[in-house]
Design a protein around this motif. Structure first.
Motif, PDB file in Angstrom:
ATOM      1  N   TRP A  37      42.130  31.244  51.862  1.00 32.21           N
ATOM      2  CA  TRP A  37      41.241  32.335  51.471  1.00 32.21           C
ATOM      3  C   TRP A  37      41.460  32.710  50.011  1.00 32.21           C
ATOM      4  CZ3 TRP A  37      42.567  37.291  49.897  1.00 32.21           C
ATOM      5  CH2 TRP A  37      41.517  38.198  49.800  1.00 32.21           C
ATOM      6  N   LEU A  38      42.725  32.782  49.603  1.00 33.14           N
ATOM      7  CA  LEU A  38      43.064  33.134  48.226  1.00 33.14           C
ATOM      8  C   LEU A  38      42.455  32.122  47.255  1.00 33.14           C
ATOM      9  CD1 LEU A  38      44.684  34.900  46.249  1.00 33.14           C
ATOM     10  CD2 LEU A  38      46.619  33.391  46.672  1.00 33.14           C
ATOM     11  N   GLU A  42      39.674  32.824  44.269  1.00 35.87           N
ATOM     12  CA  GLU A  42      39.919  32.466  42.875  1.00 35.87           C
ATOM     13  C   GLU A  42      38.815  31.551  42.354  1.00 35.87           C
ATOM     14  OE1 GLU A  42      44.757  32.711  42.469  1.00 35.87           O
ATOM     15  OE2 GLU A  42      43.892  30.911  43.364  1.00 35.87           O
ATOM     16  N   GLU A  43      38.421  30.569  43.151  1.00 35.49           N
ATOM     17  CA  GLU A  43      37.354  29.658  42.733  1.00 35.49           C
ATOM     18  C   GLU A  43      36.043  30.409  42.542  1.00 35.49           C
ATOM     19  OE1 GLU A  43      37.396  26.584  45.723  1.00 35.49           O
ATOM     20  OE2 GLU A  43      39.137  25.598  44.812  1.00 35.49           O
ATOM     21  N   ALA A  44      35.728  31.340  43.432  1.00 34.72           N
ATOM     22  CA  ALA A  44      34.496  32.123  43.327  1.00 34.72           C
ATOM     23  C   ALA A  44      34.508  32.996  42.069  1.00 34.72           C
ATOM     24  CB  ALA A  44      34.304  32.981  44.574  1.00 34.72           C
ATOM     25  N   THR A  55      51.427  37.044  40.639  1.00 28.01           N
ATOM     26  CA  THR A  55      51.766  36.037  41.639  1.00 28.01           C
ATOM     27  C   THR A  55      51.693  36.656  43.025  1.00 28.01           C
ATOM     28  OG1 THR A  55      53.375  34.341  42.267  1.00 28.01           O
ATOM     29  CG2 THR A  55      54.274  36.445  41.584  1.00 28.01           C
ATOM     30  N   GLU A  56      51.272  35.847  43.978  1.00 32.94           N
ATOM     31  CA  GLU A  56      51.339  36.295  45.367  1.00 32.94           C
ATOM     32  C   GLU A  56      52.670  35.803  45.899  1.00 32.94           C
ATOM     33  OE1 GLU A  56      50.212  32.121  45.992  1.00 32.94           O
ATOM     34  OE2 GLU A  56      49.589  33.604  44.539  1.00 32.94           O
ATOM     35  N   GLY A  57      53.347  36.640  46.607  1.00 30.73           N
ATOM     36  CA  GLY A  57      54.636  36.272  47.166  1.00 30.73           C
ATOM     37  C   GLY A  57      54.569  36.285  48.671  1.00 30.73           C
ATOM     38  N   GLN A  58      55.476  35.573  49.261  1.00 34.17           N
ATOM     39  CA  GLN A  58      55.544  35.530  50.719  1.00 34.17           C
ATOM     40  C   GLN A  58      56.977  35.838  51.114  1.00 34.17           C
ATOM     41  OE1 GLN A  58      55.323  31.651  52.633  1.00 34.17           O
ATOM     42  NE2 GLN A  58      53.808  32.469  54.053  1.00 34.17           N
ATOM     43  N   TYR A  59      57.132  36.709  52.079  1.00 36.88           N
ATOM     44  CA  TYR A  59      58.474  36.934  52.612  1.00 36.88           C
ATOM     45  C   TYR A  59      58.417  36.823  54.118  1.00 36.88           C
ATOM     46  CZ  TYR A  59      57.214  41.925  53.260  1.00 36.88           C
ATOM     47  OH  TYR A  59      56.621  43.102  53.604  1.00 36.88           O
ATOM     48  N   LEU A 109      40.393  39.734  44.372  1.00 39.99           N
ATOM     49  CA  LEU A 109      40.528  39.442  45.800  1.00 39.99           C
ATOM     50  C   LEU A 109      39.559  40.250  46.658  1.00 39.99           C
ATOM     51  CD1 LEU A 109      44.412  39.272  46.102  1.00 39.99           C
ATOM     52  CD2 LEU A 109      42.790  37.384  45.860  1.00 39.99           C
ATOM     53  N   GLY A 110      39.072  41.353  46.128  1.00 42.26           N
ATOM     54  CA  GLY A 110      38.161  42.192  46.897  1.00 42.26           C
ATOM     55  C   GLY A 110      38.842  42.928  48.033  1.00 42.26           C
ATOM     56  N   VAL A 111      40.087  43.369  47.794  1.00 46.60           N
ATOM     57  CA  VAL A 111      40.843  44.084  48.827  1.00 46.60           C
ATOM     58  C   VAL A 111      41.353  45.413  48.278  1.00 46.60           C
ATOM     59  CG1 VAL A 111      41.549  41.972  50.003  1.00 46.60           C
ATOM     60  CG2 VAL A 111      43.052  42.962  48.279  1.00 46.60           C
ATOM     61  N   THR A 112      41.620  46.326  49.191  1.00 49.35           N
ATOM     62  CA  THR A 112      42.214  47.616  48.845  1.00 49.35           C
ATOM     63  C   THR A 112      43.424  47.834  49.745  1.00 49.35           C
ATOM     64  OG1 THR A 112      40.036  48.491  48.297  1.00 49.35           O
ATOM     65  CG2 THR A 112      41.806  50.093  48.642  1.00 49.35           C
ATOM     66  N   PRO A 113      44.622  47.841  49.165  1.00 51.10           N
ATOM     67  CA  PRO A 113      45.815  48.087  49.974  1.00 51.10           C
ATOM     68  C   PRO A 113      45.852  49.517  50.503  1.00 51.10           C
ATOM     69  CG  PRO A 113      46.399  47.242  47.796  1.00 51.10           C
ATOM     70  CD  PRO A 113      44.949  47.592  47.773  1.00 51.10           C
TER      71      PRO A 113
END
Length: 128
Positions: A37-38, A42-44, A55-59, A109-113
């Motif tokens: 999705w990410l 980004e491509e769009a 950076t997107e991180g993953q934990y 990203l079109g998101v709101t935390p």
């Protein structure tokens, strides 16, 4: 062994516990679908988080349901928990450019935390 990551930014949550306002497509994504999705977002947009210095991180990546973060690259600190943690880096005033880049990344990203603003966070990796 326990290691930690200290970062400034947003905890976006993960499958089953996305920390985003309801109704966004991301809230239905599972595990590896987030990365796909990410890339689509980004491509769009014609640019990447990397272009913004984010950076997107993953934990908890070794668990069935990883969690994701957004952070400026310059605010990311990896910590060996066997050593004392010098908090001077996170006690200093943050750079306004970090907030601006995070705001732009959220737009991309079109998101709101649900987290009202970026802040210093700590994640632990217990070596699962």
């Amino acid at each position: 062994m326990t290691n930690a990551t200290v970062f400034y930014g947003y905890d976006l949550g993960g499958p089953g516990d996305w920390r985003l306002t309801p109704g966004t497509r991301i809230s239905r994504l599972m595990n590896n679908e987030f990365e796909e999705w990410l890339t689509e977002r980004e491509e769009a947009a014609g640019r990447t988080l990397d272009d913004l210095g984010i950076t997107e991180g993953q934990y908890h990546e070794t668990r069935p349901s990883p969690r994701w973060t957004l952070t400026p690259k310059k605010s990311l600190y990896y910590v060996d928990a066997r050593e004392p943690l010098d908090l001077s880096a996170v006690m200093t005033r943050r750079d306004q450019a970090w907030d601006d880049a995070l705001t732009e990344a959220l737009r991309l990203l079109g998101v709101t935390p649900t987290q009202p603003a970026p802040k210093w966070l700590l994640t632990l990796d217990h070596g699962y």
